[in-house]
Design an enzyme around this catalytic site. Structure first.
Site, PDB file in Angstrom:
ATOM      1  N   ARG A  79       0.933  -1.156  -0.597  1.00  0.00           N
ATOM      2  CA  ARG A  79      -0.106  -0.082   0.006  1.00  0.00           C
ATOM      3  C   ARG A  79       0.831   1.351   0.127  1.00  0.00           C
ATOM      4  O   ARG A  79       0.505   2.411  -0.493  1.00  0.00           O
ATOM      5  CB  ARG A  79      -0.900   0.115   1.063  1.00  0.00           C
ATOM      6  CG  ARG A  79      -1.460   1.041   1.375  1.00  0.00           C
ATOM      7  CD  ARG A  79      -2.729   0.989   2.184  1.00  0.00           C
ATOM      8  NE  ARG A  79      -2.870   0.915   4.011  1.00  0.00           N
ATOM      9  CZ  ARG A  79      -3.460   0.568   4.917  1.00  0.00           C
ATOM     10  NH1 ARG A  79      -4.175   0.787   4.808  1.00  0.00           N
ATOM     11  NH2 ARG A  79      -2.466   0.380   6.137  1.00  0.00           N
ATOM     12  N   TYR A  80       1.783   0.943   1.059  1.00  0.00           N
ATOM     13  CA  TYR A  80       2.741   2.849   0.906  1.00  0.00           C
ATOM     14  C   TYR A  80       4.093   1.446  -0.163  1.00  0.00           C
ATOM     15  O   TYR A  80       4.367   0.803  -0.504  1.00  0.00           O
ATOM     16  CB  TYR A  80       3.428   2.856   1.958  1.00  0.00           C
ATOM     17  CG  TYR A  80       2.444   2.261   3.129  1.00  0.00           C
ATOM     18  CD1 TYR A  80       1.189   3.958   3.279  1.00  0.00           C
ATOM     19  CD2 TYR A  80       2.207   1.668   3.390  1.00  0.00           C
ATOM     20  CE1 TYR A  80       0.301   3.978   4.123  1.00  0.00           C
ATOM     21  CE2 TYR A  80       0.979   1.706   4.497  1.00  0.00           C
ATOM     22  CZ  TYR A  80       0.369   3.221   5.019  1.00  0.00           C
ATOM     23  OH  TYR A  80      -0.998   3.475   6.004  1.00  0.00           O
ATOM     24  N   ARG A  83       7.696  -0.078   1.495  1.00  0.00           N
ATOM     25  CA  ARG A  83       7.602  -0.610   2.555  1.00  0.00           C
ATOM     26  C   ARG A  83       6.266  -2.147   2.213  1.00  0.00           C
ATOM     27  O   ARG A  83       4.683  -1.645   1.582  1.00  0.00           O
ATOM     28  CB  ARG A  83       7.173  -1.007   3.416  1.00  0.00           C
ATOM     29  CG  ARG A  83       5.956   0.151   4.377  1.00  0.00           C
ATOM     30  CD  ARG A  83       6.384   1.501   4.958  1.00  0.00           C
ATOM     31  NE  ARG A  83       5.734   2.112   6.053  1.00  0.00           N
ATOM     32  CZ  ARG A  83       4.706   3.219   5.713  1.00  0.00           C
ATOM     33  NH1 ARG A  83       4.595   3.773   4.364  1.00  0.00           N
ATOM     34  NH2 ARG A  83       4.508   3.776   6.347  1.00  0.00           N
ATOM     35  N   CYS A  92      -2.745 -18.122  14.605  1.00  0.00           N
ATOM     36  CA  CYS A  92      -2.018 -17.292  15.045  1.00  0.00           C
ATOM     37  C   CYS A  92      -2.174 -17.758  16.607  1.00  0.00           C
ATOM     38  O   CYS A  92      -2.960 -18.757  16.275  1.00  0.00           O
ATOM     39  CB  CYS A  92      -2.773 -15.435  15.709  1.00  0.00           C
ATOM     40  SG  CYS A  92      -2.568 -14.807  14.608  1.00  0.00           S
ATOM     41  N   CYS A  96      -7.678 -12.794  19.218  1.00  0.00           N
ATOM     42  CA  CYS A  96      -7.789 -11.681  20.021  1.00  0.00           C
ATOM     43  C   CYS A  96      -9.296 -11.102  19.462  1.00  0.00           C
ATOM     44  O   CYS A  96      -9.471 -10.977  17.568  1.00  0.00           O
ATOM     45  CB  CYS A  96      -6.873 -10.799  19.506  1.00  0.00           C
ATOM     46  SG  CYS A  96      -4.954 -10.888  19.706  1.00  0.00           S
ATOM     47  N   CYS A  99      -9.967  -8.596  17.261  1.00  0.00           N
ATOM     48  CA  CYS A  99      -8.348  -8.654  15.719  1.00  0.00           C
ATOM     49  C   CYS A  99      -9.419  -7.830  14.117  1.00  0.00           C
ATOM     50  O   CYS A  99     -10.825  -8.302  14.049  1.00  0.00           O
ATOM     51  CB  CYS A  99      -7.872 -10.299  15.061  1.00  0.00           C
ATOM     52  SG  CYS A  99      -7.708 -10.682  13.793  1.00  0.00           S
ATOM     53  N   ARG A 101      -8.398  -8.554  11.177  1.00  0.00           N
ATOM     54  CA  ARG A 101      -7.582  -9.868  10.012  1.00  0.00           C
ATOM     55  C   ARG A 101      -8.841 -10.492  10.944  1.00  0.00           C
ATOM     56  O   ARG A 101      -8.477 -12.401   9.747  1.00  0.00           O
ATOM     57  CB  ARG A 101      -6.878  -9.843   9.845  1.00  0.00           C
ATOM     58  CG  ARG A 101      -6.126  -8.568   8.871  1.00  0.00           C
ATOM     59  CD  ARG A 101      -4.978  -8.881   8.179  1.00  0.00           C
ATOM     60  NE  ARG A 101      -4.403  -7.836   8.341  1.00  0.00           N
ATOM     61  CZ  ARG A 101      -2.922  -7.665   8.329  1.00  0.00           C
ATOM     62  NH1 ARG A 101      -2.552  -7.858   8.808  1.00  0.00           N
ATOM     63  NH2 ARG A 101      -2.266  -6.334   7.460  1.00  0.00           N
ATOM     64  N   ASP A 261     -10.107  -0.795  14.649  1.00  0.00           N
ATOM     65  CA  ASP A 261     -10.373  -1.317  13.184  1.00  0.00           C
ATOM     66  C   ASP A 261     -12.040  -1.537  13.615  1.00  0.00           C
ATOM     67  O   ASP A 261     -12.185  -1.592  14.524  1.00  0.00           O
ATOM     68  CB  ASP A 261      -9.179  -1.525  12.575  1.00  0.00           C
ATOM     69  CG  ASP A 261      -8.494  -1.564  12.518  1.00  0.00           C
ATOM     70  OD1 ASP A 261      -8.633  -0.477  12.139  1.00  0.00           O
ATOM     71  OD2 ASP A 261      -7.285  -2.084  12.521  1.00  0.00           O
ATOM     72  N   ASP A 298      -6.098   3.794  10.730  1.00  0.00           N
ATOM     73  CA  ASP A 298      -5.946   3.444   9.382  1.00  0.00           C
ATOM     74  C   ASP A 298      -7.485   3.651   9.361  1.00  0.00           C
ATOM     75  O   ASP A 298      -8.510   3.449   9.816  1.00  0.00           O
ATOM     76  CB  ASP A 298      -5.733   1.581   9.614  1.00  0.00           C
ATOM     77  CG  ASP A 298      -4.559   1.000   8.584  1.00  0.00           C
ATOM     78  OD1 ASP A 298      -4.460   1.786   7.284  1.00  0.00           O
ATOM     79  OD2 ASP A 298      -4.603   0.257   8.959  1.00  0.00           O
ATOM     80  N   LYS A 305      -2.624   4.576   7.523  1.00  0.00           N
ATOM     81  CA  LYS A 305      -3.041   5.272   8.834  1.00  0.00           C
ATOM     82  C   LYS A 305      -2.311   6.621   9.061  1.00  0.00           C
ATOM     83  O   LYS A 305      -1.282   6.974   7.989  1.00  0.00           O
ATOM     84  CB  LYS A 305      -1.358   4.374   9.444  1.00  0.00           C
ATOM     85  CG  LYS A 305      -1.684   2.942   9.635  1.00  0.00           C
ATOM     86  CD  LYS A 305      -0.841   2.287  10.261  1.00  0.00           C
ATOM     87  CE  LYS A 305      -0.562   0.135  10.067  1.00  0.00           C
ATOM     88  NZ  LYS A 305      -1.116  -0.188   9.064  1.00  0.00           N
TER      89      LYS A 305
HETATM   90  C1  LIG Z   1       0.347  -0.771   8.801  1.00  0.00           C
HETATM   91  C2  LIG Z   1       1.114  -1.271   7.317  1.00  0.00           C
HETATM   92  C3  LIG Z   1       2.154  -0.506   7.101  1.00  0.00           C
HETATM   93  C4  LIG Z   1       3.382  -0.795   7.823  1.00  0.00           C
HETATM   94  O1  LIG Z   1       3.204   0.804   8.242  1.00  0.00           O
HETATM   95  P1  LIG Z   1       3.895   2.007   8.658  1.00  0.00           P
HETATM   96  O2  LIG Z   1       3.459   3.091   9.322  1.00  0.00           O
HETATM   97  O3  LIG Z   1       5.257   1.815   8.779  1.00  0.00           O
HETATM   98  O4  LIG Z   1       4.109   0.851  10.768  1.00  0.00           O
HETATM   99  C5  LIG Z   1       2.681  -1.487   6.097  1.00  0.00           C
HETATM  100  N1  LIG Z   1       1.655  -1.634   4.748  1.00  0.00           N
HETATM  101  C6  LIG Z   1       0.236  -1.931   5.231  1.00  0.00           C
HETATM  102  C7  LIG Z   1      -0.746  -2.479   4.340  1.00  0.00           C
HETATM  103  C8  LIG Z   1      -0.366  -1.762   6.504  1.00  0.00           C
HETATM  104  O5  LIG Z   1      -0.849  -1.541   6.763  1.00  0.00           O
HETATM  105  S1  SF4 Z   2      -4.400  -9.203  16.926  1.00  0.00           S
HETATM  106 FE1  SF4 Z   2      -5.103 -10.852  14.448  1.00  0.00          FE
HETATM  107  S2  SF4 Z   2      -3.710 -11.596  13.566  1.00  0.00           S
HETATM  108 FE2  SF4 Z   2      -2.743 -10.497  15.291  1.00  0.00          FE
HETATM  109  S3  SF4 Z   2      -2.307 -11.445  16.711  1.00  0.00           S
HETATM  110 FE3  SF4 Z   2      -4.590 -11.139  16.782  1.00  0.00          FE
HETATM  111  S4  SF4 Z   2      -5.825 -12.565  15.952  1.00  0.00           S
HETATM  112 FE4  SF4 Z   2      -3.973 -12.439  15.391  1.00  0.00          FE
END
Ligand SMILES: *Cc1c(COP(=O)(O)O)cnc(C)c1O
Ligand code: SF4
Length: 339
Positions: A79-80, A83, A92, A96, A99, A101, A261, A298, A305
């Site tokens: 996305r960026y 990175r 996991c 959580c 979570c 995701r 989120d 986010d 973010k």
């Molecule tokens: C959160 C995230 C990152 C990391 O972002 P930082 O601000 O550098 O911690 C990178 N890529 C994606 C897709 C993300 O969701």
């Molecule tokens: S937030 Fe989601 S992905 Fe992260 S440790 Fe918890 S359950 Fe696993």
């Protein structure tokens, strides 16, 4: 059948429904820390399913931060420009309840196949703008040290990568996984390997967890903390102070405090942005600067973010600034560089 028994049956049926929708797992390590006499136990509330998860509000989404929109090949989220996420596994050691995701992780979901991992690593190798790879998931430290070492070796061979970052909850939820072999795998790269620990309450820092963290930091792995602001778990100045002190005392710098989120069935954990800002204001000036994370939203839909305050300096019509001090008093600042 008495009223309590009926209630119990109702609860069990509801929890079965929750478990059919979202993965449930608690490690024996965490199980041992739950105080059954406390209905608000911060460990239990983070990991044990709750009937409240069956409530989905209209604004909640299956993919709250838009991972799928930015996934060019399986396992990569880009996305960026500088990175990319590499999701090795979708499992996991614990799940959580909040979570972000939760629709993607769980024991039923597949990790990357050998071919998919090859393609994901090839994608990184073909994109020289990618300077940092973030291993996330799922929890990347659930894989065997041998497999992790292999992946790290392949990333280490990509010249344009500067940093390998690992997002994990393992040191606090399953500290026994931080073995000497795991440390060896993490130390095996020439590139810096940073570990971002996800922890939300000071109670997670029990002696076994502290020992695992000591091993990691002692091995030269720099650690940062990331936390989620959660109603009834850490949404008070005292709980956040205790949490961030536990991190800093263990040589972990609190980095991000995430605003929750909009994942489905998580409304019972939600804190308002205004309350989040108020909590951040309370920390500033009252506790060490080392304890201050950045409060992050986010933006739903995959828009990235951003820090969401609080804002201390505001421009005035006359060109000066109104700056509030940590105790809430306003002061005028005439910026000499613009005069
Ligand atoms: C959160 C995230 C990152 C990391 O972002 P930082 O601000 O550098 O911690 C990178 N890529 C994606 C897709 C993300 O969701
Ligand atoms: S937030 Fe989601 S992905 Fe992260 S440790 Fe918890 S359950 Fe696993």
């Amino acid at each position: 059948m008495g009223a309590t028994e009926r209630d119990q049956d109702g609860t069990i049926a509801a929890l079965k429904k929750v478990a059919a929708q979202f993965a449930v797992a608690v490690t024996p390590h965490l199980q041992a820390q739950i105080d059954p006499s406390d209905p608000q136990d911060p460990i239990a509330r983070q990991f044990l399913p709750d009937a409240a998860e069956l409530v989905t509000l209209p604004h909640e989404r299956e993919d709250p931060i838009g991972d799928t929109a930015h996934s060019p090949v399986a396992g990569i989220v880009h996305r960026y420009p500088d990175r990319a996420l590499l999701k090795l596994v979708n499992v996991c050691p614990v799940y959580c309840r909040f979570c972000f995701r939760r629709e993607m992780v769980g024991p039923g979901s597949k990790g990357l196949s050998t071919e998919q991992l090859d393609a994901a690593i090839e994608y990184i190798a073909q994109h020289p703008a990618i300077w940092e790879v973030i291993l996330t998931g799922g929890d990347p430290l659930i894989v065997s040290p041998r497999r992790l070492k292999e992946v790290i070796a392949r990333l280490n061979a990509i010249p344009h990568l500067g940093v390998i970052r690992i997002h994990s909850r393992v040191p606090v939820v399953d500290p026994a996984r931080i073995t000497d072999e795991m440390i060896d795998a993490l130390k095996s790269s020439d590139k810096a390997v940073w570990l971002l620990l996800h922890a939300n309450h000071a109670r997670e820092f029990v002696p076994e967890a502290v020992n695992a963290i000591r091993k990691l930091v002692g091995a030269g792995v720099p650690m940062l903390g990331q936390s989620v602001l959660l109603k009834g778990i850490n949404d008070s100045p005292a709980a956040l102070t205790d949490l961030f002190r536990a991190m800093v005392a263990n040589r972990i710098k609190p980095h991000y405090l995430h605003h929750g989120d909009l994942a489905r069935g998580t409304s019972h954990f939600r804190v308002s942005l205004a309350e989040g800002q108020q909590l951040m204001r309370r920390l500033r000036g009252h506790v060490s600067g080392l304890l201050q994370p950045t409060y992050i939203l986010d933006i739903p839909g995959g828009h990235g973010k951003v820090p969401v305050g609080p804002v201390y300096a505001e421009p005035q019509d006359d060109g000066s600034w109104q700056v509030s001090d940590p105790w809430g008093c306003s002061h005028q600042y005439d910026d000499p560089a613009t005069r």
